[in-house]
Scaffold this motif. Structure first.
Motif, PDB file in Angstrom:
ATOM      1  N   GLY A 159      37.911  35.475  45.864  1.00 38.71           N
ATOM      2  CA  GLY A 159      38.391  37.075  45.550  1.00 38.71           C
ATOM      3  C   GLY A 159      39.111  37.779  46.722  1.00 38.71           C
ATOM      4  N   THR A 160      38.602  37.329  48.004  1.00 39.34           N
ATOM      5  CA  THR A 160      39.327  38.019  49.051  1.00 39.34           C
ATOM      6  C   THR A 160      39.744  37.203  50.071  1.00 39.34           C
ATOM      7  OG1 THR A 160      37.172  38.084  50.224  1.00 39.34           O
ATOM      8  CG2 THR A 160      37.540  40.132  48.811  1.00 39.34           C
ATOM      9  N   VAL A 161      40.531  37.619  51.072  1.00 39.65           N
ATOM     10  CA  VAL A 161      40.926  36.717  51.947  1.00 39.65           C
ATOM     11  C   VAL A 161      39.953  36.663  53.290  1.00 39.65           C
ATOM     12  CG1 VAL A 161      42.580  35.848  53.631  1.00 39.65           C
ATOM     13  CG2 VAL A 161      43.243  36.580  51.343  1.00 39.65           C
ATOM     14  N   GLN A 162      39.115  35.682  53.516  1.00 41.22           N
ATOM     15  CA  GLN A 162      38.050  35.878  54.518  1.00 41.22           C
ATOM     16  C   GLN A 162      37.292  36.931  54.616  1.00 41.22           C
ATOM     17  OE1 GLN A 162      40.840  35.285  58.020  1.00 41.22           O
ATOM     18  NE2 GLN A 162      41.098  33.095  57.833  1.00 41.22           N
ATOM     19  N   GLY A 163      36.907  37.265  53.564  1.00 36.82           N
ATOM     20  CA  GLY A 163      35.923  38.288  53.348  1.00 36.82           C
ATOM     21  C   GLY A 163      36.483  39.793  53.454  1.00 36.82           C
ATOM     22  N   ASP A 164      37.754  40.120  53.582  1.00 33.74           N
ATOM     23  CA  ASP A 164      38.377  41.325  54.268  1.00 33.74           C
ATOM     24  C   ASP A 164      38.465  41.830  52.664  1.00 33.74           C
ATOM     25  OD1 ASP A 164      39.629  43.606  54.450  1.00 33.74           O
ATOM     26  OD2 ASP A 164      41.519  42.543  55.167  1.00 33.74           O
ATOM     27  N   PRO A 165      37.471  42.963  52.515  1.00 34.68           N
ATOM     28  CA  PRO A 165      37.610  43.867  51.038  1.00 34.68           C
ATOM     29  C   PRO A 165      39.021  44.365  50.855  1.00 34.68           C
ATOM     30  CG  PRO A 165      36.222  45.101  52.902  1.00 34.68           C
ATOM     31  CD  PRO A 165      36.648  43.644  53.420  1.00 34.68           C
ATOM     32  N   ALA A 204      48.507  39.133  49.496  1.00 34.35           N
ATOM     33  CA  ALA A 204      47.153  38.426  48.697  1.00 34.35           C
ATOM     34  C   ALA A 204      46.553  39.600  47.693  1.00 34.35           C
ATOM     35  CB  ALA A 204      46.152  38.116  49.652  1.00 34.35           C
ATOM     36  N   LYS A 205      46.473  40.668  47.944  1.00 38.97           N
ATOM     37  CA  LYS A 205      45.995  41.638  47.243  1.00 38.97           C
ATOM     38  C   LYS A 205      46.961  41.822  45.947  1.00 38.97           C
ATOM     39  CE  LYS A 205      44.481  46.432  46.667  1.00 38.97           C
ATOM     40  NZ  LYS A 205      43.697  46.307  45.741  1.00 38.97           N
ATOM     41  N   ALA A 206      48.241  41.785  46.068  1.00 38.48           N
ATOM     42  CA  ALA A 206      48.923  41.991  44.861  1.00 38.48           C
ATOM     43  C   ALA A 206      48.871  40.796  44.013  1.00 38.48           C
ATOM     44  CB  ALA A 206      50.660  41.883  45.435  1.00 38.48           C
ATOM     45  N   TYR A 207      48.514  39.611  44.192  1.00 37.16           N
ATOM     46  CA  TYR A 207      48.188  38.588  43.572  1.00 37.16           C
ATOM     47  C   TYR A 207      47.056  38.693  42.769  1.00 37.16           C
ATOM     48  CZ  TYR A 207      47.351  34.152  41.307  1.00 37.16           C
ATOM     49  OH  TYR A 207      47.213  32.846  40.523  1.00 37.16           O
ATOM     50  N   HIS A 208      45.971  38.908  43.671  1.00 34.07           N
ATOM     51  CA  HIS A 208      44.603  39.539  43.114  1.00 34.07           C
ATOM     52  C   HIS A 208      44.868  40.435  41.900  1.00 34.07           C
ATOM     53  CE1 HIS A 208      42.891  37.595  46.947  1.00 34.07           C
ATOM     54  NE2 HIS A 208      43.183  36.806  46.085  1.00 34.07           N
ATOM     55  N   ASP A 209      45.463  41.548  42.308  1.00 33.47           N
ATOM     56  CA  ASP A 209      45.707  42.600  41.455  1.00 33.47           C
ATOM     57  C   ASP A 209      46.156  42.304  39.976  1.00 33.47           C
ATOM     58  OD1 ASP A 209      44.330  44.398  42.977  1.00 33.47           O
ATOM     59  OD2 ASP A 209      46.473  45.267  43.786  1.00 33.47           O
ATOM     60  N   SER A 210      47.158  41.510  40.161  1.00 34.14           N
ATOM     61  CA  SER A 210      47.812  40.912  39.145  1.00 34.14           C
ATOM     62  C   SER A 210      46.873  40.259  38.096  1.00 34.14           C
ATOM     63  CB  SER A 210      49.117  40.119  39.444  1.00 34.14           C
ATOM     64  OG  SER A 210      48.785  38.552  39.669  1.00 34.14           O
TER      65      SER A 210
END
Length: 341
Positions: A159-165, A204-210
């Motif tokens: 759900g995150t990349v290398q634990g980066d919130p 990465a966040k854009a994909y997670h958000d989608s």
């Protein structure tokens, strides 16, 4: 009356179904289409290009080629109109196609309509086509299947990349949804590129958000269309051989190839594309008794190859933010405004 409706719906879905699927030219869409055609269902292959759709028909062994470029709303509307001309009713609509940007990207790619490409394709394009085809689905008590992902939850593995919130899914106040980079005179502005209003792009966040948008759409559509159309979402699992890894392969082919091999063949926290396809096919054909509207299904673990509730692919919890009813309603209203519904 409700019992009669459910019984008739179950009987209708036991027979050959009319199923439209976005993105059947590759990945789990391609694998699912092959299963569904083989089982006697009629599949409408909704792909970005005519060539891709024809390729999908050939790979599946049947069906009908149709063009639906989710990154261009005029194409989405043309597809919905064309499908309505072909079929008096639709049994299943699978919102499956998706894109994933490079994690190295510092500039947001845009759709034909000017939206950030990941959200524009994965959420807004699908949101538009679902709304346009809802009346066609409602005529036969149809269903919508949404290909989501476990990464919609920032607390999940991946759900995150290398634990980066900062890379985890969160939509804020959705003020950045549909933001345009230019004004009517063509002048560029430093406007939002992320749903939460941020002007700093993170692939990465854009994909997670989608994927969070996909889950929230499912919950809100199930509420708004209750009694007419059933809506369900699922996590296909990590499938490294799909087009979603195209950008990663372009960034670093060797590293991505090694990761894919280890993930699928050694540690086995990735699943073969056939498993993801079987999960999509199951979601498209399982009855409402098995999968109630509004449900989100996932495997019990990353290493599981379960493809139905009978072997462990079952209803799972969604993220805390996905359960926010007020935000879910706000996302729907803003999305409708952005796509012109």
């Amino acid at each position: 009356i409700m019992v009669k409706f459910l019984t008739l719906t179950a009987l209708a879905h036991a027979a050959a179904l009319r199923i439209a699927i976005t993105g059947t030219n590759s990945g789990i869409g391609r694998a699912a289409a092959r299963i569904l055609v083989n089982d006697g269902h009629t599949v409408y292959h909704a792909c970005r290009t005519a060539a891709g759709a024809e390729e999908a028909v050939a790979a599946a062994g049947g069906g009908y080629a149709m063009v639906c470029d989710l990154a261009e709303l005029s194409s989405v509307r043309a597809f919905a109109d064309a499908l309505a001309q072909k079929e008096p009713a639709l049994d299943v609509l699978c919102l499956n196609s998706g894109v994933s940007p490079s994690r190295k990207a510092v500039w947001a790619e845009r759709t034909k309509d000017g939206f950030e490409q990941t959200i524009g394709t994965n959420h807004l394009g699908h949101f538009c086509v679902a709304n346009l085809l809802q009346p066609l689905l409602a005529r036969n008590g149809g269903r919508i299947v949404v290909t989501a992902s476990g990464v919609h939850d920032p607390e999940s593995a991946g759900g995150t990349v290398q634990g980066d919130p900062a890379t985890g899914a969160t939509l804020g106040d959705v003020s950045g949804l549909g933001a345009q980079p230019r004004d009517r005179d063509g002048r560029w502005f430093n406007r939002a590129v992320m749903v939460n209003g941020s002007t700093v792009f993170c692939g990465a966040k854009a994909y997670h958000d989608s994927k969070l948008c996909n889950v929230m759409f499912t919950r809100e559509a199930a509420r708004r269309w209750a009694g007419t159309v059933s809506v369900r979402a699922f996590n296909p699992g990590l499938v490294t051989s799909t087009g979603l890894f195209r950008a990663a392969r372009e960034d670093n082919w060797l590293s991505t190839a090694v990761f894919a091999f280890v993930a699928e063949k050694i540690i086995k926290f990735a699943v073969p594309v056939e498993v993801g396809g079987a999960r999509l096919a199951y979601m498209a054909t399982a009855s409402e008794e098995d999968i109630p509207s509004g449900s989100y299904l996932s495997a019990p673990s990353a290493t599981s190859t379960a493809t139905s509730k009978a072997d462990g692919f079952d209803i799972a919890a969604v993220s805390k933010e996905a359960q926010d009813d007020a935000l879910t309603e706000k996302l729907w209203d803003r999305s409708a405004q952005v796509v012109g519904l």
